[in-house]
Design a protein around this motif. Sequence first.
Motif, PDB file in Angstrom:
ATOM      1  N   PHE A  64       0.844  -1.194   0.000  1.00  0.00           N
ATOM      2  CA  PHE A  64       0.000   0.000   0.000  1.00  0.00           C
ATOM      3  C   PHE A  64       0.880   1.245   0.000  1.00  0.00           C
ATOM      4  O   PHE A  64       1.963   1.246   0.585  1.00  0.00           O
ATOM      5  N   TYR A  65       0.381   2.288  -0.641  1.00  0.00           N
ATOM      6  CA  TYR A  65       1.071   3.573  -0.570  1.00  0.00           C
ATOM      7  C   TYR A  65       0.668   4.278   0.719  1.00  0.00           C
ATOM      8  O   TYR A  65      -0.507   4.560   0.958  1.00  0.00           O
ATOM      9  N   ILE A  66       1.675   4.543   1.558  1.00  0.00           N
ATOM     10  CA  ILE A  66       1.472   5.331   2.767  1.00  0.00           C
ATOM     11  C   ILE A  66       2.322   6.594   2.618  1.00  0.00           C
ATOM     12  O   ILE A  66       3.546   6.518   2.518  1.00  0.00           O
ATOM     13  N   PRO A  67       1.696   7.762   2.555  1.00  0.00           N
ATOM     14  CA  PRO A  67       2.461   8.987   2.297  1.00  0.00           C
ATOM     15  C   PRO A  67       3.516   9.260   3.360  1.00  0.00           C
ATOM     16  O   PRO A  67       3.335   8.916   4.542  1.00  0.00           O
ATOM     17  N   ALA A  68       4.599   9.874   2.944  1.00  0.00           N
ATOM     18  CA  ALA A  68       5.572  10.383   3.900  1.00  0.00           C
ATOM     19  C   ALA A  68       4.917  11.520   4.681  1.00  0.00           C
ATOM     20  O   ALA A  68       4.022  12.203   4.166  1.00  0.00           O
ATOM     21  N   PRO A  69       5.310  11.740   5.933  1.00  0.00           N
ATOM     22  CA  PRO A  69       4.665  12.781   6.757  1.00  0.00           C
ATOM     23  C   PRO A  69       4.606  14.150   6.082  1.00  0.00           C
ATOM     24  O   PRO A  69       3.609  14.865   6.222  1.00  0.00           O
ATOM     25  N   GLU A  70       5.643  14.498   5.320  1.00  0.00           N
ATOM     26  CA  GLU A  70       5.652  15.828   4.689  1.00  0.00           C
ATOM     27  C   GLU A  70       4.652  15.936   3.533  1.00  0.00           C
ATOM     28  O   GLU A  70       4.429  17.029   3.011  1.00  0.00           O
ATOM     29  N   GLN A  71       4.054  14.807   3.130  1.00  0.00           N
ATOM     30  CA  GLN A  71       3.052  14.838   2.066  1.00  0.00           C
ATOM     31  C   GLN A  71       1.626  14.802   2.601  1.00  0.00           C
ATOM     32  O   GLN A  71       0.670  14.786   1.822  1.00  0.00           O
ATOM     33  N   LEU A  72       1.471  14.786   3.925  1.00  0.00           N
ATOM     34  CA  LEU A  72       0.139  14.825   4.525  1.00  0.00           C
ATOM     35  C   LEU A  72      -0.284  16.282   4.663  1.00  0.00           C
ATOM     36  O   LEU A  72       0.353  17.055   5.373  1.00  0.00           O
ATOM     37  N   ALA A  73      -1.332  16.648   3.962  1.00  0.00           N
ATOM     38  CA  ALA A  73      -1.744  18.051   3.974  1.00  0.00           C
ATOM     39  C   ALA A  73      -3.253  18.162   4.020  1.00  0.00           C
ATOM     40  O   ALA A  73      -3.985  17.279   3.565  1.00  0.00           O
ATOM     41  N   ALA A  74      -3.728  19.256   4.576  1.00  0.00           N
ATOM     42  CA  ALA A  74      -5.163  19.548   4.625  1.00  0.00           C
ATOM     43  C   ALA A  74      -5.630  20.034   3.250  1.00  0.00           C
ATOM     44  O   ALA A  74      -4.825  20.312   2.358  1.00  0.00           O
ATOM     45  N   GLN A  75      -6.943  20.141   3.095  1.00  0.00           N
ATOM     46  CA  GLN A  75      -7.517  20.664   1.856  1.00  0.00           C
ATOM     47  C   GLN A  75      -7.123  22.133   1.674  1.00  0.00           C
ATOM     48  O   GLN A  75      -7.135  22.915   2.631  1.00  0.00           O
ATOM     49  N   SER A  76      -6.756  22.477   0.450  1.00  0.00           N
ATOM     50  CA  SER A  76      -6.433  23.869   0.147  1.00  0.00           C
ATOM     51  C   SER A  76      -7.668  24.746   0.315  1.00  0.00           C
ATOM     52  O   SER A  76      -8.785  24.340  -0.010  1.00  0.00           O
ATOM     53  N   THR A  77      -7.456  25.956   0.798  1.00  0.00           N
ATOM     54  CA  THR A  77      -8.569  26.897   0.959  1.00  0.00           C
ATOM     55  C   THR A  77      -8.814  27.711  -0.309  1.00  0.00           C
ATOM     56  O   THR A  77      -9.808  28.432  -0.401  1.00  0.00           O
ATOM     57  N   VAL A  78      -7.909  27.602  -1.303  1.00  0.00           N
ATOM     58  CA  VAL A  78      -8.068  28.376  -2.531  1.00  0.00           C
ATOM     59  C   VAL A  78      -8.200  27.504  -3.772  1.00  0.00           C
ATOM     60  O   VAL A  78      -8.533  27.988  -4.845  1.00  0.00           O
ATOM     61  N   ASN A  79      -7.932  26.207  -3.630  1.00  0.00           N
ATOM     62  CA  ASN A  79      -7.981  25.292  -4.777  1.00  0.00           C
ATOM     63  C   ASN A  79      -8.794  24.068  -4.377  1.00  0.00           C
ATOM     64  O   ASN A  79      -8.385  23.306  -3.509  1.00  0.00           O
ATOM     65  N   ASN A  80      -9.921  23.863  -5.022  1.00  0.00           N
ATOM     66  CA  ASN A  80     -10.814  22.769  -4.652  1.00  0.00           C
ATOM     67  C   ASN A  80     -10.236  21.385  -4.920  1.00  0.00           C
ATOM     68  O   ASN A  80     -10.773  20.392  -4.430  1.00  0.00           O
ATOM     69  N   GLN A  81      -9.168  21.295  -5.720  1.00  0.00           N
ATOM     70  CA  GLN A  81      -8.589  19.981  -5.988  1.00  0.00           C
ATOM     71  C   GLN A  81      -7.115  19.906  -5.563  1.00  0.00           C
ATOM     72  O   GLN A  81      -6.376  19.065  -6.057  1.00  0.00           O
ATOM     73  N   GLY A  82      -6.721  20.746  -4.634  1.00  0.00           N
ATOM     74  CA  GLY A  82      -5.326  20.768  -4.227  1.00  0.00           C
ATOM     75  C   GLY A  82      -5.133  20.658  -2.729  1.00  0.00           C
ATOM     76  O   GLY A  82      -6.082  20.545  -1.954  1.00  0.00           O
ATOM     77  N   ARG A  83      -3.871  20.698  -2.301  1.00  0.00           N
ATOM     78  CA  ARG A  83      -3.497  20.570  -0.903  1.00  0.00           C
ATOM     79  C   ARG A  83      -3.145  21.925  -0.323  1.00  0.00           C
ATOM     80  O   ARG A  83      -2.701  22.820  -1.041  1.00  0.00           O
ATOM     81  N   GLY A  84      -3.303  22.011   0.979  1.00  0.00           N
ATOM     82  CA  GLY A  84      -2.966  23.233   1.679  1.00  0.00           C
ATOM     83  C   GLY A  84      -1.857  22.992   2.680  1.00  0.00           C
ATOM     84  O   GLY A  84      -0.809  22.436   2.360  1.00  0.00           O
ATOM     85  N   GLN A  85      -2.109  23.389   3.921  1.00  0.00           N
ATOM     86  CA  GLN A  85      -1.091  23.338   4.971  1.00  0.00           C
ATOM     87  C   GLN A  85      -0.765  21.897   5.353  1.00  0.00           C
ATOM     88  O   GLN A  85      -1.649  21.041   5.463  1.00  0.00           O
ATOM     89  N   VAL A  86       0.518  21.619   5.569  1.00  0.00           N
ATOM     90  CA  VAL A  86       0.969  20.285   5.956  1.00  0.00           C
ATOM     91  C   VAL A  86       0.538  19.978   7.387  1.00  0.00           C
ATOM     92  O   VAL A  86       0.631  20.831   8.277  1.00  0.00           O
ATOM     93  N   LEU A  87       0.039  18.747   7.587  1.00  0.00           N
ATOM     94  CA  LEU A  87      -0.355  18.328   8.933  1.00  0.00           C
ATOM     95  C   LEU A  87       0.886  18.089   9.781  1.00  0.00           C
ATOM     96  O   LEU A  87       1.919  17.642   9.283  1.00  0.00           O
ATOM     97  N   GLU A  88       0.762  18.355  11.081  1.00  0.00           N
ATOM     98  CA  GLU A  88       1.907  18.202  11.974  1.00  0.00           C
ATOM     99  C   GLU A  88       1.496  17.505  13.262  1.00  0.00           C
ATOM    100  O   GLU A  88       0.309  17.418  13.600  1.00  0.00           O
TER     101      GLU A  88
END
Length: 301
Positions: A132-156
């Motif tokens: 299974f693909y498990i993202p690296a921690p730096e690739q975990l991000a919340a939903q972008s607030t300006v792009n409906n199909q993109g990522r926003g701030q990285v989770l920490e």
Amino acid sequence: MPITPEQQAQIDEQRASPRPTLRAVSPGMEAHLYQAHPVLDHGLVRVIDYMGDDAAITQAARVSYGRGTKSVSNDEGLIRYLMRHWHSTPFEMCEVKFHVKLPVFVARQWIRHRTANVNEYSARYSILDREFYIPAPEQLAAQSTVNNQGRGQVLEGDEAARVLDILREDAMRSYDHYEAMLSQDGQQGLARELARMNLPANIYTQWYWKVDLHNLFHFLRLRADAHAQYEIRTYAETMCGITRDWVPFAYAAFEDYRLGGMQLSAKGVEALKRRLSGETVTQENSGMSKGEWREFEAAWG
């Protein structure tokens, strides 16, 4: 691990058995043949076969035998002319066949490019591996607030740990249930084609993907772009490196005119001319929509 020791032994055997040929070969691509390039945590890209090189593009453009009669000073100049003026047919003379191992959700994005020949690993016939693909921690991000199909701030911190635990636990649990449902070990169970429905979209699949150079460039222009989803972009970037070695003149032109270039609308061209003449141009008097104006300003200030 992208490949098993058995697969590596097969690759080594194939690379140790060169055969003479009269067809055109690319030294850069020969170095990549059969080699597995790791992508993500368990994925890979490798070249199975290819046809043509830079010279095949110019030969097709001149429609001649051998090197032909040169109507442009050199092959590189002709290739750049073809790319600059969107003359795509000569690039279709080159083809490549990739073996790709990728998560299912990436494959579903990828298959939207319908200009290739694809044959995928069959989960009706075979049992999928527990990968299974498990993202690296730096690739975990919340939903972008300006792009409906993109990522926003990285989770920490605790939030990142919570999400990773869910991803791992769900993947393992679903695979445990997949194995338990299969018709094996004396139980009747489910057919493989039905048991697979319970598997998550981050499980790995594999396919052979054969495409001509023109359509490969179209794929790379979209998927190697900085705005593309990270997971598919990593595959595209790996393929960019392979393609650069395969057809260096064509790739350099592609990088210059497509990856590094941009296209302006007629309104954009007019706005740029007005600015150069000293006129103050705003979104309101440009004739562009707010979205197009934002893109125009991002490029031209």
